[in-house]
Write a protein that holds these residues in place. Structure first.
Motif, PDB file in Angstrom:
ATOM      1  N   MET A   1       0.744  -1.330  -0.037  1.00  0.00           N
ATOM      2  CA  MET A   1      -0.104  -0.034  -0.072  1.00  0.00           C
ATOM      3  C   MET A   1       0.956   1.149   0.128  1.00  0.00           C
ATOM      4  N   ARG A   2       0.482   2.156  -0.655  1.00  0.00           N
ATOM      5  CA  ARG A   2       1.060   3.533  -0.753  1.00  0.00           C
ATOM      6  C   ARG A   2       0.050   4.511  -1.233  1.00  0.00           C
ATOM      7  N   ARG A   3       0.405   5.982  -0.784  1.00  0.00           N
ATOM      8  CA  ARG A   3      -0.380   7.037  -1.482  1.00  0.00           C
ATOM      9  C   ARG A   3      -0.454   7.192  -2.667  1.00  0.00           C
ATOM     10  N   ALA A   4      -1.489   7.704  -3.120  1.00  0.00           N
ATOM     11  CA  ALA A   4      -1.459   7.716  -4.620  1.00  0.00           C
ATOM     12  C   ALA A   4      -0.788   9.034  -4.834  1.00  0.00           C
ATOM     13  N   GLN A   5      -0.079   9.046  -6.071  1.00  0.00           N
ATOM     14  CA  GLN A   5       0.394  10.206  -6.690  1.00  0.00           C
ATOM     15  C   GLN A   5      -0.323  10.736  -7.739  1.00  0.00           C
ATOM     16  N   GLU A   6      -0.094  11.878  -8.331  1.00  0.00           N
ATOM     17  CA  GLU A   6      -0.849  12.374  -9.395  1.00  0.00           C
ATOM     18  C   GLU A   6      -0.729  11.478 -10.707  1.00  0.00           C
ATOM     19  N   ALA A   7       0.542  11.029 -10.773  1.00  0.00           N
ATOM     20  CA  ALA A   7       0.426  10.187 -12.029  1.00  0.00           C
ATOM     21  C   ALA A   7      -0.328   8.854 -11.885  1.00  0.00           C
ATOM     22  N   ASP A   8      -0.889   8.640 -10.800  1.00  0.00           N
ATOM     23  CA  ASP A   8      -1.749   7.497 -10.460  1.00  0.00           C
ATOM     24  C   ASP A   8      -3.258   7.956 -10.867  1.00  0.00           C
ATOM     25  N   ARG A   9      -3.540   9.299 -11.073  1.00  0.00           N
ATOM     26  CA  ARG A   9      -4.905   9.705 -11.170  1.00  0.00           C
ATOM     27  C   ARG A   9      -5.722   9.091 -12.379  1.00  0.00           C
ATOM     28  N   THR A  10      -5.058   8.892 -13.378  1.00  0.00           N
ATOM     29  CA  THR A  10      -5.938   8.310 -14.374  1.00  0.00           C
ATOM     30  C   THR A  10      -6.323   6.622 -13.907  1.00  0.00           C
ATOM     31  N   ALA A  11      -5.613   6.049 -13.452  1.00  0.00           N
ATOM     32  CA  ALA A  11      -5.635   4.643 -13.015  1.00  0.00           C
ATOM     33  C   ALA A  11      -6.846   4.695 -11.910  1.00  0.00           C
ATOM     34  N   VAL A  12      -6.654   5.434 -10.963  1.00  0.00           N
ATOM     35  CA  VAL A  12      -7.461   5.767  -9.877  1.00  0.00           C
ATOM     36  C   VAL A  12      -8.985   5.915 -10.367  1.00  0.00           C
ATOM     37  N   GLU A  13      -9.099   6.904 -11.200  1.00  0.00           N
ATOM     38  CA  GLU A  13     -10.217   7.246 -11.911  1.00  0.00           C
ATOM     39  C   GLU A  13     -10.869   5.989 -12.480  1.00  0.00           C
ATOM     40  N   GLN A  14     -10.009   5.498 -13.142  1.00  0.00           N
ATOM     41  CA  GLN A  14     -10.618   4.103 -13.876  1.00  0.00           C
ATOM     42  C   GLN A  14     -10.937   3.090 -13.063  1.00  0.00           C
ATOM     43  N   ILE A  15     -10.424   2.806 -12.059  1.00  0.00           N
ATOM     44  CA  ILE A  15     -10.578   1.653 -11.008  1.00  0.00           C
ATOM     45  C   ILE A  15     -11.956   2.083 -10.368  1.00  0.00           C
ATOM     46  N   VAL A  16     -12.191   3.532 -10.069  1.00  0.00           N
ATOM     47  CA  VAL A  16     -13.433   3.853  -9.664  1.00  0.00           C
ATOM     48  C   VAL A  16     -14.701   3.736 -10.304  1.00  0.00           C
ATOM     49  N   HIS A  17     -14.297   4.263 -11.571  1.00  0.00           N
ATOM     50  CA  HIS A  17     -15.507   3.948 -12.790  1.00  0.00           C
ATOM     51  C   HIS A  17     -15.847   2.602 -12.884  1.00  0.00           C
ATOM     52  N   ASP A  18     -14.837   1.733 -13.118  1.00  0.00           N
ATOM     53  CA  ASP A  18     -15.112   0.460 -13.399  1.00  0.00           C
ATOM     54  C   ASP A  18     -15.789  -0.239 -11.967  1.00  0.00           C
ATOM     55  N   ALA A  19     -15.392  -0.151 -10.793  1.00  0.00           N
ATOM     56  CA  ALA A  19     -16.041  -0.549  -9.652  1.00  0.00           C
ATOM     57  C   ALA A  19     -17.367  -0.126  -9.336  1.00  0.00           C
ATOM     58  N   TYR A  20     -17.950   1.108  -9.777  1.00  0.00           N
ATOM     59  CA  TYR A  20     -19.043   1.655  -9.521  1.00  0.00           C
ATOM     60  C   TYR A  20     -20.146   1.577 -10.429  1.00  0.00           C
ATOM     61  N   GLU A  21     -19.740   1.359 -11.939  1.00  0.00           N
ATOM     62  CA  GLU A  21     -20.633   1.471 -13.052  1.00  0.00           C
ATOM     63  C   GLU A  21     -21.657   0.612 -12.969  1.00  0.00           C
ATOM     64  N   PRO A  22     -21.477  -0.889 -12.457  1.00  0.00           N
ATOM     65  CA  PRO A  22     -22.594  -1.590 -12.185  1.00  0.00           C
ATOM     66  C   PRO A  22     -23.534  -1.268 -11.393  1.00  0.00           C
ATOM     67  N   TRP A  23     -23.380  -0.372 -10.247  1.00  0.00           N
ATOM     68  CA  TRP A  23     -24.153   0.036  -9.426  1.00  0.00           C
ATOM     69  C   TRP A  23     -25.300   1.056  -9.900  1.00  0.00           C
ATOM     70  N   ILE A  24     -24.779   1.825 -11.285  1.00  0.00           N
ATOM     71  CA  ILE A  24     -25.809   2.982 -11.766  1.00  0.00           C
ATOM     72  C   ILE A  24     -27.149   2.505 -11.772  1.00  0.00           C
ATOM     73  N   GLU A  25     -27.275   1.383 -12.336  1.00  0.00           N
ATOM     74  CA  GLU A  25     -28.599   0.800 -12.587  1.00  0.00           C
ATOM     75  C   GLU A  25     -29.398   0.577 -11.422  1.00  0.00           C
ATOM     76  N   ILE A  26     -28.691  -0.021 -10.253  1.00  0.00           N
ATOM     77  CA  ILE A  26     -29.332  -0.295  -8.837  1.00  0.00           C
ATOM     78  C   ILE A  26     -29.572   0.694  -8.414  1.00  0.00           C
ATOM     79  N   VAL A  27     -28.779   2.064  -8.314  1.00  0.00           N
ATOM     80  CA  VAL A  27     -28.927   3.084  -7.378  1.00  0.00           C
ATOM     81  C   VAL A  27     -29.813   4.050  -8.325  1.00  0.00           C
TER      82      VAL A  27
END
Length: 156
Positions: free
Chosen positions: A1-27
């Motif tokens: 584990m480590r703190r995210a850096q600005e260089a990780d932002r695209t990957a962070v945003e993609q992980i969040v998008h992919d993890a939460y996209e299935p919830w859009i229909e439910i929510v």
């Protein structure tokens, strides 16, 4: 584990998008973590990522509690204990910061998440209507003096 850096932002945003996209229909709308400002959260040091960017957790110290603002794992890795490991990491961080409890909130329609948090010792402390027609379950976990042993060997 480590703190995210600005260089990780695209990957962070993609992980969040992919993890939460299935919830859009439910929510019925985009879950709140999909709307967060990850550039600001990373700059503030709140985003913690797994070394291989398999998942992340957003932790915000508050007065007497550590807010677990978001837990996200790449969908293809769901069911492997990574989310549990991230939550165990949050407990370690709370202890390191001298905070006696964690709190989180989740959408009332995310019942599998509520069940997971309950199984990990979080208790419901209330429900709240949020903007945009969202409703949240508020949960809290008081920490014991000794850290609980994670179910997955080697975590974190």
């Amino acid at each position: 584990m480590r703190r995210a850096q600005e260089a990780d932002r695209t990957a962070v945003e993609q992980i969040v998008h992919d993890a939460y996209e299935p919830w859009i229909e439910i929510v019925g709308m985009r879950p709140m973590p999909m709307e967060a400002d990850y550039a600001a959260l990373i700059a503030a040091g709140h985003v913690h990522v797994m070394d291989g960017l398999e998942g992340l957790i957003v932790l915000v110290p508050e007065d007497g509690v550590l807010l677990v603002d978001n837990v996200a794992v790449r969908p293809e890795l769901h069911g492997k204990g990574l989310g549990r490991g991230l939550l165990a990491y949050a407990e370690q961080e709370a202890r390191r910061l001298g905070l006696p409890a964690l709190r989180l909130y989740t959408n009332v329609r995310m019942t599998s998440n509520i069940a997971l948090y309950t199984a990990l010792g979080y208790v419901e402390t209330g429900r709240e209507e949020l903007t945009g027609g969202r409703a949240a379950v508020l949960m809290r976990k008081e920490l014991t003096q000794e850290p609980e042993q994670p179910e997955e060997p080697g975590w974190p």
